[in-house]
Design a protein around this motif. Structure first.
Motif, short mmCIF file in Angstrom:
data_model
loop_
_atom_site.label_atom_id
_atom_site.label_comp_id
_atom_site.label_asym_id
_atom_site.label_seq_id
_atom_site.Cartn_x
_atom_site.Cartn_y
_atom_site.Cartn_z
N ALA A 54 0.85 -1.20 0.00
CA ALA A 54 0.00 0.00 0.00
C ALA A 54 0.88 1.24 0.00
CB ALA A 54 -0.94 0.00 1.21
N GLY A 55 0.66 2.10 -0.98
CA GLY A 55 1.42 3.34 -1.09
C GLY A 55 0.61 4.54 -0.64
N PRO A 56 1.27 5.69 -0.52
CA PRO A 56 0.57 6.90 -0.04
C PRO A 56 -0.53 7.37 -0.99
CG PRO A 56 2.80 7.41 -0.77
CD PRO A 56 2.70 5.93 -0.72
N GLU A 57 -0.40 7.10 -2.27
CA GLU A 57 -1.42 7.51 -3.24
C GLU A 57 -2.44 6.42 -3.51
OE1 GLU A 57 -1.49 10.59 -4.14
OE2 GLU A 57 0.38 10.97 -3.06
N GLY A 58 -2.12 5.18 -3.17
CA GLY A 58 -3.07 4.07 -3.32
C GLY A 58 -3.15 3.46 -4.70
N ASN A 64 -6.43 1.92 -4.13
CA ASN A 64 -6.85 2.17 -2.74
C ASN A 64 -7.28 0.89 -2.03
OD1 ASN A 64 -6.48 5.03 -2.96
ND2 ASN A 64 -8.41 5.11 -4.10
N GLY A 65 -6.81 -0.25 -2.50
CA GLY A 65 -7.15 -1.52 -1.86
C GLY A 65 -6.43 -1.69 -0.53
N THR A 101 -8.73 -10.72 3.78
CA THR A 101 -9.81 -9.75 3.59
C THR A 101 -9.35 -8.68 2.60
OG1 THR A 101 -9.15 -8.28 5.39
CG2 THR A 101 -10.59 -10.11 5.95
N ALA A 102 -10.29 -8.19 1.82
CA ALA A 102 -10.01 -7.13 0.85
C ALA A 102 -11.08 -6.05 0.98
CB ALA A 102 -10.00 -7.69 -0.57
N ALA A 103 -10.65 -4.81 1.03
CA ALA A 103 -11.57 -3.67 1.13
C ALA A 103 -10.98 -2.50 0.35
CB ALA A 103 -11.80 -3.28 2.60
N ILE A 104 -11.80 -1.50 0.09
CA ILE A 104 -11.37 -0.29 -0.60
C ILE A 104 -11.45 0.88 0.37
CG2 ILE A 104 -11.75 1.26 -2.54
CD1 ILE A 104 -10.86 -1.52 -3.38
N LYS A 139 -10.28 5.47 5.21
CA LYS A 139 -10.94 4.46 6.03
C LYS A 139 -11.45 3.32 5.14
CE LYS A 139 -10.45 6.96 9.74
NZ LYS A 139 -9.47 6.56 10.79
N PRO A 140 -11.26 2.07 5.59
CA PRO A 140 -11.72 0.95 4.75
C PRO A 140 -13.23 0.81 4.75
CG PRO A 140 -10.88 0.14 6.86
CD PRO A 140 -10.59 1.61 6.82
N GLY A 141 -13.78 0.51 3.57
CA GLY A 141 -15.20 0.23 3.47
C GLY A 141 -15.50 -1.21 3.82
#
Length: 357
Positions: free
Chosen positions: A245-249, A274-275, A292-295, A301-303
């Motif tokens: 995960a990077g700062p820009e996503g 943004n994963g 687990t995977a979220a956006i 904040k993760p959905g």
């Protein structure tokens, strides 16, 4: 007093060891409990006190008891030839003792804690804390000023050590061929005057990875992987999976490295802008992965998340929409396979967004 110390050690190592199957990230086989250790120390102290009183010498005092070191995080190698444990004083710096059970060889790591031994007994990794004095001084500052743990890697055959600063987490592969260790993130620079008054300043994104180093223990070759948030070896020792995960996503994803082909391009298991990929969990004795995977939203904040399974190919096992009205799969989760790998247990929680409506 030295005789008492040996007496305590001999009692402790006559205890029964129990293998932890889940959450055994550091290949540990912990001792029974800290309460058991405490009771053994009290019993030994009483025996010693009675002995010295009968001989006409002074009785053991409370101050003497406070000088004792208690044993924590004890581990034993799979072949039983090496043990390692932390000796912790009531106040001050601890140390880790690494001792052979078939010879006289012994090593000590100052300020050590949480030792781990490879399955072949060739290597021991130890987390190294900042000094007690430095930690006491840091209490007067903020969290950014706190000194961070390091790691010491010790070869049991000759005592050769390698120390690495700023290590947040380390794990041996099950076969003892590899060590992976993840660094802490870089400390934030102090805000310039006036910057803190900007109400539109973006909140700090907590889903940004740091450097992961994969070390081949036999030859010392190291491979650096940037922006890693989490990682895990499978039990057969075939794969390393890691989340990026990077700062820009934009480059976020979950990737798989084949340990027999290190240096070849990694395989993308899942990849979304943004994963956020968490709870990386391998089934026991097989290369079956759940996660687990979220956006993340605009605030970082993760959905609602979903549970995915990889077994050569990735598929969605459970989506939040399948958990029932008012419930969802949270990104921060704990997954657990059954022993035969045919069932997967996971958590759900109430959907706070629905509760607010």
């Amino acid at each position: 007093m030295a005789a008492l110390g040996e007496f305590v050690i001999s009692i402790l190592f006559s205890g029964r060891w129990t293998r932890i199957r889940k959450g055994d990230e550091r290949n540990m086989t912990p001792f029974k409990s800290s309460r058991t250790v405490f009771l053994v120390l009290i019993f030994a102290a009483l025996v010693f006190s009675i002995g010295v009183s009968a001989s006409g010498k002074r009785a053991l005092t409370f101050e003497d008891l406070m000088k004792f070191k208690t044993i924590h995080s004890a581990v034993i190698s799979d072949d039983g030839e090496w043990v390692a444990y932390q000796l912790r004083p009531d106040r001050g710096d601890s140390e880790v003792v690494v001792r052979s059970t078939i010879g006289e060889m012994e090593y000590r790591v100052e300020r050590g804690k949480n030792p781990a031994i490879t399955s072949d007994s060739q290597w021991v990794a130890v987390a190294v804390s900042p000094s007690f004095e430095d930690m006491e001084k840091s209490k007067k500052g903020n969290d950014e000023d706190k000194p961070q743990d390091g790691m010491t890697l010790l070869r049991t055959s000759d005592g050769t050590v390698t120390h690495v600063d700023d290590v947040e987490k380390f794990v041996f592969s099950k076969d003892g061929a590899w060590l992976a260790y993840k660094h802490y993130g870089e400390k934030e620079e102090e805000e310039k005057e006036g910057e803190g008054d900007d109400k539109e300043k973006e909140k700090k994104n907590d889903n940004v990875g740091t450097k992961l180093v994969l070390r081949e223990l036999s030859g010392g070759r190291e491979i650096e992987l940037p922006l890693v948030t989490d990682f895990a070896f499978d039990e057969p020792g075939m794969f390393l999976v890691y989340a990026v995960a990077g700062p820009e996503g934009a480059g976020n994803g979950l990737f798989l490295l084949r340990l027999k082909d290190v240096g070849q391009p990694e395989e993308a298991v899942s990849r979304e802008a943004n994963g956020r990929y968490t709870a990386l969990t391998w089934a026991e004795d097989k290369s079956l992965l759940a996660f687990t995977a979220a956006i993340d939203d605009e605030q970082g904040k993760p959905g609602p998340a979903e549970i995915r399974i990889w077994n050569g190919q990735v598929k969605t096992a459970v989506a939040s929409s399948q958990t029932g009205d008012g419930w969802l799969v949270p990104s921060k989760n704990e997954l657990d396979f059954s022993r035969d790998g045919t069932r997967l247990f996971f958590g759900i929680k109430p959907d706070e967004a629905d509760e607010e409506k």
